[in-house]
Design an enzyme around this catalytic site. Structure first.
Site, PDB file in Angstrom:
ATOM      1  N   ALA A  65      -8.315   2.998   3.887  1.00 26.56           N
ATOM      2  CA  ALA A  65      -8.028   2.151   2.990  1.00 26.56           C
ATOM      3  C   ALA A  65      -8.771   1.051   3.810  1.00 26.56           C
ATOM      4  CB  ALA A  65      -6.624   1.286   3.217  1.00 26.56           C
ATOM      5  N   GLY A 110      -6.495   6.366   1.981  1.00 23.29           N
ATOM      6  CA  GLY A 110      -6.563   6.074   0.777  1.00 23.29           C
ATOM      7  C   GLY A 110      -7.058   7.270  -0.036  1.00 23.29           C
ATOM      8  N   GLU A 113      -5.339   9.932  -1.115  1.00 24.08           N
ATOM      9  CA  GLU A 113      -4.244   9.946  -2.240  1.00 24.08           C
ATOM     10  C   GLU A 113      -5.285   9.501  -3.340  1.00 24.08           C
ATOM     11  OE1 GLU A 113      -3.329   6.368   0.040  1.00 24.08           O
ATOM     12  OE2 GLU A 113      -1.359   7.280  -0.386  1.00 24.08           O
ATOM     13  N   GLU A 135      -1.905   7.653   8.798  1.00 22.11           N
ATOM     14  CA  GLU A 135      -0.887   6.056   8.173  1.00 22.11           C
ATOM     15  C   GLU A 135      -0.904   6.449   9.948  1.00 22.11           C
ATOM     16  OE1 GLU A 135      -2.430   8.300   5.521  1.00 22.11           O
ATOM     17  OE2 GLU A 135      -2.982   6.531   4.225  1.00 22.11           O
TER      18      GLU A 135
END
Ligand code: NAD
Length: 709
Positions: A65, A110, A113, A135
């Site tokens: 991200a 991300g 994901e 993360e």
């Protein structure tokens, strides 16, 4: 800015993710609309039978991200941000048409994901390919369904390991655990991904076989009692590593558990809620700060702009093939530098080269380097006892005994042989560079390159410059340090430079606590609880009590009363205690050098032992504030260029707790006024050791901070 390019190739909607103005692709709010449009198109366009997502970058999928956006949420809560991401990926995972993720390079956070929400994952076998959810390393948890989808794909044990540590997997392991369906050569990735997308749409792709689970895994994961055991063990292991200082892995555990106990939707709700909480924690703010500070250091040439171009270091000379010299040689050879090591006799050269081989092999076993590559790297390292081959060096790093006369002699002998524009660095940890350079014909090319031990593990390099050092020499040392994978700070020459100086202030205070009868383990425990990886007395045993004693002597001479070494340290040296290397320190060591309990005889020959002792919070306060105040003094005196260098140096060189960001972030977090008050209190009780830096007094008066965020 990252965008999505769309194209239809033979019935497959090819979505190319690319951020042309950035080195890596990241996921941010600007992509939301584009993603929705893409999925709309995939749903409604009858000519689209399948979707394939690939990166436009030659060397990476999606790095994660956009962290910068997380810092400036502009009124949106972290929870809302997470919900948006979850909604998009939920939509992606329920598209009626198959979606293939074609992964090459970093597929992290991300990025993974997103890939997990696709129906098929195919990745390249390239060594750069890595898949992970890092993360927690930023004090966060995955926020786009990763805590729920990853365990469902790879099982609880692998998912916990990945999510709680942030560890990434390379392609082969990702295939073995069921994270990807297929691994192919990078040159065929696109073509194979398209073929799989078409086959999935035609239902002609055989259903990928499921990961075969071990019996123990089945027993533990598929019943509530077994899972409870797994979660309890994971919790214990997180607490043992973090001492409760990092909330994110514990919260991630709870969220994963919610998904197992109450289903996917409850798990997703828990995830977005927890993500919002984690974004707002102090720990995450500090870890994110360090992430940006390290990135900024990577772009910093080490001198004010306009900076000259660094000299390209093809050949490295190393004088002294001992512990540090061989460590530097190992790291350099792994980065492709031709290394020539010089020492006083062939036995020492032989030992040095053997040490290089051990380090290269150990590191290779972790990074899947082939035997061929190891041989190539080792072939780059050779030795000499008569300076032959040193003359061609672009950079020479001296790592001989910590003795001024020896260092000066080696400098003279080297200078007579190398080109006049070759850079000369000393790896001294205490001797002022100016004193070494005073023996030089060309002091302008002399500087310090202070590596930390063990060189291949410690991430910091402290470059030390004198008023005479040229910008060209500095940028060369800085650029080469970065090439070795180090975070580099540049400091002005002065006794103890920056890191040794602030470490000494901290260690001395620990010594004074011993003088007062505080127990060894009480001091170590207090500082480990604060967040240091090991306590100061354990560290002293590691570094060598004799070495520590010498350093303390040098710094006491330079900085006077506040650095006068503790009595117990002096007595420990006198009693012949050298630490782990001599199997005789403050702790007991077995024949393999493994640390045991405190050696109770230290309380007879080195330090007094009194009942009670100083309480833990006072131990922490004294040691930490001694270090913080010394860091403030170093900034005030211009030894440090910036608070950023000071924070990076303390965290990456000395193990200052990363979740506290470093000494300057620590002051900001509490406020200058509060730290001033606390130092004044200590100074009133221990006069002469805690007089607050003028800089702090000024900052407290004007309510200033070191950083704006
Ligand atoms: P070491 O004793 O392991 O190695 C020193 C080597 O230098 C020996 O092999 C010795 O034979 C060689 N040497 C001595 N005189 C020489 C000469 N005239 N010409 C060529 N070689 C010569 O010591 P080390 O721990 O590697 O430390 C080297 C330097 O690095 C010191 O200045 C030390 O302060 C600094 N340093 C050490 C550490 C650490 O943790 N050990 C950390 C940072 C910096």
């Amino acid at each position: 800015m990252t965008t999505l390019l769309r194209d239809i190739e033979n019935g497959t909607l090819v979505v190319t993710i690319d951020a042309p103005d950035q080195s890596v692709n990241t996921l941010g709010a600007s992509l939301v609309d584009e993603f929705e449009e893409m999925m709309q198109l995939a749903t409604t366009d009858a000519s689209v039978a399948s979707v394939m997502i690939i990166s436009g970058k030659p060397d990476g999928f999606i790095a994660g991200a956009d962290i910068e956006q997380l810092q400036h949420l502009n009124g949106v809560t972290g929870t809302e941000l997470s919900r948006t991401g979850q909604r998009l990926l939920d939509h992606l995972s329920t598209l009626r048409k198959p979606v293939v993720a074609a992964i090459h390079g970093a597929c992290l956070g991300g990025g993974l994901e997103l890939a997990l929400a696709c129906s098929y994952r195919i990745c390249s076998s390239d060594p750069s390919t890595s898949l992970g959810l890092p993360e927690v390393q930023l004090g966060l948890i995955p926020g786009m369904g990763g805590t729920q989808r990853l365990p469902r794909h790879v099982g609880l044990d692998v998912a916990l390991d990945m999510i709680l540590t942030g560890r990434a997997l390379h392609a082969e392991r990702a295939l073995r655990v069921g994270l990807v369906h297929e691994v192919v050569h990078p040159s065929t990735l696109r073509e194979m991904a398209l073929a799989r997308a078409a086959a999935l749409a035609r239902h002609t792709l055989p259903v990928p076989h499921k990961r075969r689970k071990r019996t123990t895994t089945v027993l533990l994961e598929h019943n509530a009692i077994g899972r409870a055991i797994v979660f309890r063990k994971a919790r214990q292991s997180v607490l043992a590593k973090t001492h409760g200082n990092y909330p994110a892995p514990l919260v991630a555990l709870d969220v994963i558990r919610t998904g197992y106990d109450r289903g996917m939707q409850a798990g997703l709700d828990a995830e977005s809620h927890a993500f919002g909480q984690m974004v707002a924690t102090q720990q995450s703010r500090e870890l994110v700060f360090l992430f940006f500070a390290s990135n900024a250091a990577k772009k910093d040439p080490g001198v004010p702009e306009p900076a000259p171009d660094p000299r390209d270091v093809q050949r490295l000379g190393i004088i002294g093939a001992g512990f540090m010299g061989s460590g530097i040689a190992a790291v350099a050879s792994q980065r492709g530098t031709l290394v020539r090591m010089q020492d006083t006799d062939t036995a020492k050269i032989g030992k040095g080269i053997a040490a290089v081989r051990d380090i290269v092999r150990e590191r290779a076993s972790r990074s899947r380097t082939s035997h061929h590559q190891i041989d190539d790297q080792l072939a780059l390292v050779s030795g000499t006892t008569d300076y032959s081959g040193i003359g061609a060096s672009d950079l020479v790093i001296e790592a001989v005994f910590e003795d001024l006369a020896t260092k000066q002699q080696v400098l003279r002998e080297t200078e007579a042989r190398v080109a006049t524009d070759a850079v000369y660095a000393s790896n001294t940890s205490t001797i002022p560079i100016g004193e070494i350079a005073s023996a030089a014909e060309h002091p302008e090319r002399v500087l310090g390159m202070h590596f930390f031990s063990p060189v291949h593990r410690m991430p910091l390099l402290e470059v030390i410059t004198t008023p005479e050092t040229t910008a060209q020499a500095t940028v060369t040392a800085v650029a080469y340090g970065k090439r070795l994978g180090k975070t580099v700070i540049v400091v002005r020459d002065s006794p103890g430079f920056y890191t040794t100086r602030i470490l000494s202030a901290y260690m001395n205070e620990a010594g004074r606590l011993l003088d007062e009868g505080t127990r060894v383990e009480a001091i170590d425990e207090a500082l480990v609880t604060f967040g240091f990886p090991v306590g100061p007395i354990t560290l002293l045993d590691e570094v060598g009590i004799d070495v520590g004693g010498k350093v303390a002597g040098v710094l006491a001479q330079a900085y006077g009363s506040r650095m006068v070494p503790a009595d117990s340290m002096r007595r420990a040296v006198q009693a012949g205690r050298t630490g782990r290397k001599g199997r005789k320190g403050f702790y007991l060591y077995d024949s393999r050098g493994e640390r045991g309990k405190v050696d109770e005889t230290v309380y007879t020959d080195a330090a007094p032992s009194k009942a009670g002792g100083v309480p833990a919070n006072e131990i922490t306060e004294r040691c930490v504030l001694a270090m913080v105040n010394e860091a403030l003094l170093a900034l005030q005196e211009g030894v440090l260029r910036s608070p950023r260098d000071g924070d990076l140096g303390a965290v990456f060189g000395l193990g200052f707790p990363p979740f506290r960001g470093g000494p300057f972030r620590y002051v900001d977090a509490a406020s200058a006024e509060e730290i001033l008050e606390r130092l004044e209190d200590l100074e009133s009780r221990y006069p002469g050791r805690f007089a607050p830096a003028d800089l702090l007094v000024d900052m407290a008066r004007s309510r200033k901070r070191f950083y704006s965020v």
